[in-house]
Design a protein around this motif. Structure first.
Motif, PDB file in Angstrom:
ATOM      1  N   ARG A 123      -2.295   7.345   3.276  1.00 45.50           N
ATOM      2  CA  ARG A 123      -1.771   6.054   2.607  1.00 45.50           C
ATOM      3  C   ARG A 123      -0.725   5.409   2.883  1.00 45.50           C
ATOM      4  NH1 ARG A 123      -4.287   2.374  -1.305  1.00 45.50           N
ATOM      5  NH2 ARG A 123      -2.554   0.980  -1.497  1.00 45.50           N
ATOM      6  N   ALA A 124       0.371   6.554   3.194  1.00 48.99           N
ATOM      7  CA  ALA A 124       1.815   6.121   3.481  1.00 48.99           C
ATOM      8  C   ALA A 124       1.833   5.169   4.924  1.00 48.99           C
ATOM      9  CB  ALA A 124       2.642   7.352   3.468  1.00 48.99           C
ATOM     10  N   VAL A 125       0.953   5.938   5.736  1.00 49.78           N
ATOM     11  CA  VAL A 125       0.846   5.511   6.974  1.00 49.78           C
ATOM     12  C   VAL A 125       0.281   4.105   7.047  1.00 49.78           C
ATOM     13  CG1 VAL A 125      -0.380   5.375   9.486  1.00 49.78           C
ATOM     14  CG2 VAL A 125       0.671   7.464   8.510  1.00 49.78           C
ATOM     15  N   HIS A 126      -0.766   3.702   6.154  1.00 47.25           N
ATOM     16  CA  HIS A 126      -1.577   2.512   6.026  1.00 47.25           C
ATOM     17  C   HIS A 126      -0.613   1.306   5.513  1.00 47.25           C
ATOM     18  CE1 HIS A 126      -4.489  -0.358   4.508  1.00 47.25           C
ATOM     19  NE2 HIS A 126      -3.837  -0.482   3.441  1.00 47.25           N
ATOM     20  N   GLU A 127       0.445   2.008   4.550  1.00 47.10           N
ATOM     21  CA  GLU A 127       1.579   1.028   4.027  1.00 47.10           C
ATOM     22  C   GLU A 127       2.452   0.645   4.974  1.00 47.10           C
ATOM     23  OE1 GLU A 127       1.290  -0.587   1.005  1.00 47.10           O
ATOM     24  OE2 GLU A 127      -0.588   0.351   0.327  1.00 47.10           O
ATOM     25  N   TRP A 128       2.886   1.527   5.759  1.00 49.85           N
ATOM     26  CA  TRP A 128       4.067   1.199   6.910  1.00 49.85           C
ATOM     27  C   TRP A 128       3.284   0.324   7.910  1.00 49.85           C
ATOM     28  CZ3 TRP A 128       8.752   1.513   6.439  1.00 49.85           C
ATOM     29  CH2 TRP A 128       9.242   2.275   5.568  1.00 49.85           C
ATOM     30  N   LYS A 129       2.017   0.281   8.453  1.00 50.07           N
ATOM     31  CA  LYS A 129       1.396  -0.436   9.093  1.00 50.07           C
ATOM     32  C   LYS A 129       1.273  -1.856   8.413  1.00 50.07           C
ATOM     33  CE  LYS A 129      -1.473   2.731  11.730  1.00 50.07           C
ATOM     34  NZ  LYS A 129      -2.993   3.180  11.907  1.00 50.07           N
ATOM     35  N   LEU A 130       0.983  -1.813   7.155  1.00 44.31           N
ATOM     36  CA  LEU A 130       0.883  -3.278   6.586  1.00 44.31           C
ATOM     37  C   LEU A 130       2.155  -3.709   6.557  1.00 44.31           C
ATOM     38  CD1 LEU A 130      -1.134  -4.950   5.254  1.00 44.31           C
ATOM     39  CD2 LEU A 130      -0.614  -3.929   3.038  1.00 44.31           C
ATOM     40  N   ALA A 131       3.313  -3.043   5.956  1.00 47.31           N
ATOM     41  CA  ALA A 131       4.826  -3.537   5.917  1.00 47.31           C
ATOM     42  C   ALA A 131       5.296  -3.897   7.316  1.00 47.31           C
ATOM     43  CB  ALA A 131       5.575  -2.350   5.547  1.00 47.31           C
ATOM     44  N   ALA A 132       4.658  -3.327   8.397  1.00 43.33           N
ATOM     45  CA  ALA A 132       4.966  -3.801   9.821  1.00 43.33           C
ATOM     46  C   ALA A 132       4.611  -5.386   9.998  1.00 43.33           C
ATOM     47  CB  ALA A 132       4.715  -2.891  10.948  1.00 43.33           C
ATOM     48  N   ARG A 133       3.364  -5.213   9.615  1.00 41.27           N
ATOM     49  CA  ARG A 133       2.883  -6.883   9.777  1.00 41.27           C
ATOM     50  C   ARG A 133       3.439  -7.735   9.037  1.00 41.27           C
ATOM     51  NH1 ARG A 133      -1.976  -3.362   9.676  1.00 41.27           N
ATOM     52  NH2 ARG A 133      -3.091  -3.580  11.638  1.00 41.27           N
ATOM     53  N   TRP A 134       4.034  -7.576   7.743  1.00 40.89           N
ATOM     54  CA  TRP A 134       4.538  -8.454   6.876  1.00 40.89           C
ATOM     55  C   TRP A 134       5.963  -8.636   7.446  1.00 40.89           C
ATOM     56  CZ3 TRP A 134       3.342 -11.782   3.808  1.00 40.89           C
ATOM     57  CH2 TRP A 134       2.042 -11.756   2.891  1.00 40.89           C
ATOM     58  N   VAL A 135       6.682  -7.664   8.068  1.00 42.11           N
ATOM     59  CA  VAL A 135       8.035  -7.747   8.739  1.00 42.11           C
ATOM     60  C   VAL A 135       7.958  -8.830   9.855  1.00 42.11           C
ATOM     61  CG1 VAL A 135       9.941  -6.535   9.947  1.00 42.11           C
ATOM     62  CG2 VAL A 135       9.018  -5.512   7.889  1.00 42.11           C
ATOM     63  N   LEU A 136       6.896  -8.616  10.557  1.00 40.86           N
ATOM     64  CA  LEU A 136       6.590  -9.536  11.890  1.00 40.86           C
ATOM     65  C   LEU A 136       6.483 -10.777  11.373  1.00 40.86           C
ATOM     66  CD1 LEU A 136       6.048  -9.948  14.818  1.00 40.86           C
ATOM     67  CD2 LEU A 136       3.886  -9.228  14.628  1.00 40.86           C
ATOM     68  N   ALA A 137       5.566 -11.071  10.025  1.00 36.38           N
ATOM     69  CA  ALA A 137       5.300 -12.449   9.943  1.00 36.38           C
ATOM     70  C   ALA A 137       6.791 -12.976   9.258  1.00 36.38           C
ATOM     71  CB  ALA A 137       4.319 -12.232   8.505  1.00 36.38           C
ATOM     72  N   ALA A 138       7.543 -12.153   8.447  1.00 33.91           N
ATOM     73  CA  ALA A 138       8.889 -12.833   8.163  1.00 33.91           C
ATOM     74  C   ALA A 138       9.668 -13.124   9.293  1.00 33.91           C
ATOM     75  CB  ALA A 138       9.298 -11.918   7.039  1.00 33.91           C
ATOM     76  N   ALA A 139       9.651 -12.229  10.500  1.00 40.52           N
ATOM     77  CA  ALA A 139      10.527 -12.316  11.198  1.00 40.52           C
ATOM     78  C   ALA A 139       9.959 -13.516  12.230  1.00 40.52           C
ATOM     79  CB  ALA A 139      10.590 -11.214  12.691  1.00 40.52           C
ATOM     80  N   ILE A 140       8.806 -13.870  12.392  1.00 48.09           N
ATOM     81  CA  ILE A 140       8.471 -15.097  13.085  1.00 48.09           C
ATOM     82  C   ILE A 140       8.755 -16.472  12.294  1.00 48.09           C
ATOM     83  CG2 ILE A 140       6.346 -16.321  13.659  1.00 48.09           C
ATOM     84  CD1 ILE A 140       5.014 -13.702  14.370  1.00 48.09           C
ATOM     85  N   ALA A 141       8.550 -16.442  10.896  1.00 49.40           N
ATOM     86  CA  ALA A 141       8.986 -17.361   9.940  1.00 49.40           C
ATOM     87  C   ALA A 141      10.654 -17.570  10.200  1.00 49.40           C
ATOM     88  CB  ALA A 141       8.705 -17.273   8.670  1.00 49.40           C
ATOM     89  N   MET A 142      11.401 -16.617  10.104  1.00 55.82           N
ATOM     90  CA  MET A 142      12.584 -16.800  10.084  1.00 55.82           C
ATOM     91  C   MET A 142      13.169 -17.338  11.686  1.00 55.82           C
ATOM     92  SD  MET A 142      13.922 -13.394   8.409  1.00 55.82           S
ATOM     93  CE  MET A 142      15.506 -12.990   9.119  1.00 55.82           C
TER      94      MET A 142
END
Length: 193
Positions: A109-128
């Motif tokens: 579950r932790a690995v799953h959450e880190w993968k999902l967090a990485a996608r959100w970080v990428l989304a935020a970085a693109i938006a920024m």
């Protein structure tokens, strides 16, 4: 106009997704399905171009332009994931595909959450990055405070997702004693992917 276009793009995303999956599972036309699903990125291109034209024509940058950047960032970083997430569930429900498996316990579950967090970080970085591009495009004479506020919100999104993933790592949820060995083995497989 920008808000209307964002709504049209969001509705278009789900319409194209539904049409693509209907072609794949009910009409048995996988190539046509792929063609329809490949049209999804065109929505973001249209939104990007219209937003840039709106700013070029002298529109004062405001929350709508910021929202467009956030939407584009989300679509780029999480659009494919969303399509796969829906596809697995539709395949299971209507086409006899395997049941979707999301790890619920431990390191899987932790690995799953880190993968999902990485996608959100990428989304935020693109938006920024898009927001910063808009700030530079408008120049020092324009009012860009609303775009800068959106950048701050993206930093908050990054922080929230990292905190959630870290919480699953530091405080992993333990599987109940009656959990089956097969479910645990499947979660281990997901960790390796």
């Amino acid at each position: 106009m920008i808000v209307t276009l964002i709504i049209i793009c969001e509705v278009g995303f789900w319409v194209l997704l539904a049409a693509g999956l209907a072609l794949r599972y009910w009409a048995k036309m996988p190539r046509a399905s792929i063609a329809v699903l490949l049209c999804e990125p065109l929505l973001e291109v249209v939104l990007f171009v219209v937003t840039a034209i709106d700013l070029r024509n002298g529109a004062e940058p405001d929350w709508k332009h910021g929202l467009a950047a956030v939407y584009i960032g989300y679509s780029i970083a999480l659009g494919h994931y969303t399509i796969k997430w829906v596809d697995v569930r539709v395949a299971h429900r209507f086409a006899g595909g395997p049941a979707p498996v999301t790890p619920k316990y431990g390191m899987a579950r932790a690995v799953h959450e880190w993968k999902l967090a990485a996608r959100w970080v990428l989304a935020a970085a693109i938006a920024m990055a898009l927001l910063q591009g808009a700030i530079w495009y408008v120049g020092p004479d324009g009012e860009t405070s609303s775009l800068e506020q959106w950048q701050a919100k993206m930093v908050f999104v990054i922080g929230i997702n990292v905190v959630i993933a870290a919480a699953y790592t530091l405080f992993p949820k333990k599987a109940p004693a009656n959990a089956t060995a097969a479910a645990t083995d499947r979660e281990r497989e997901l960790t390796k992917q």
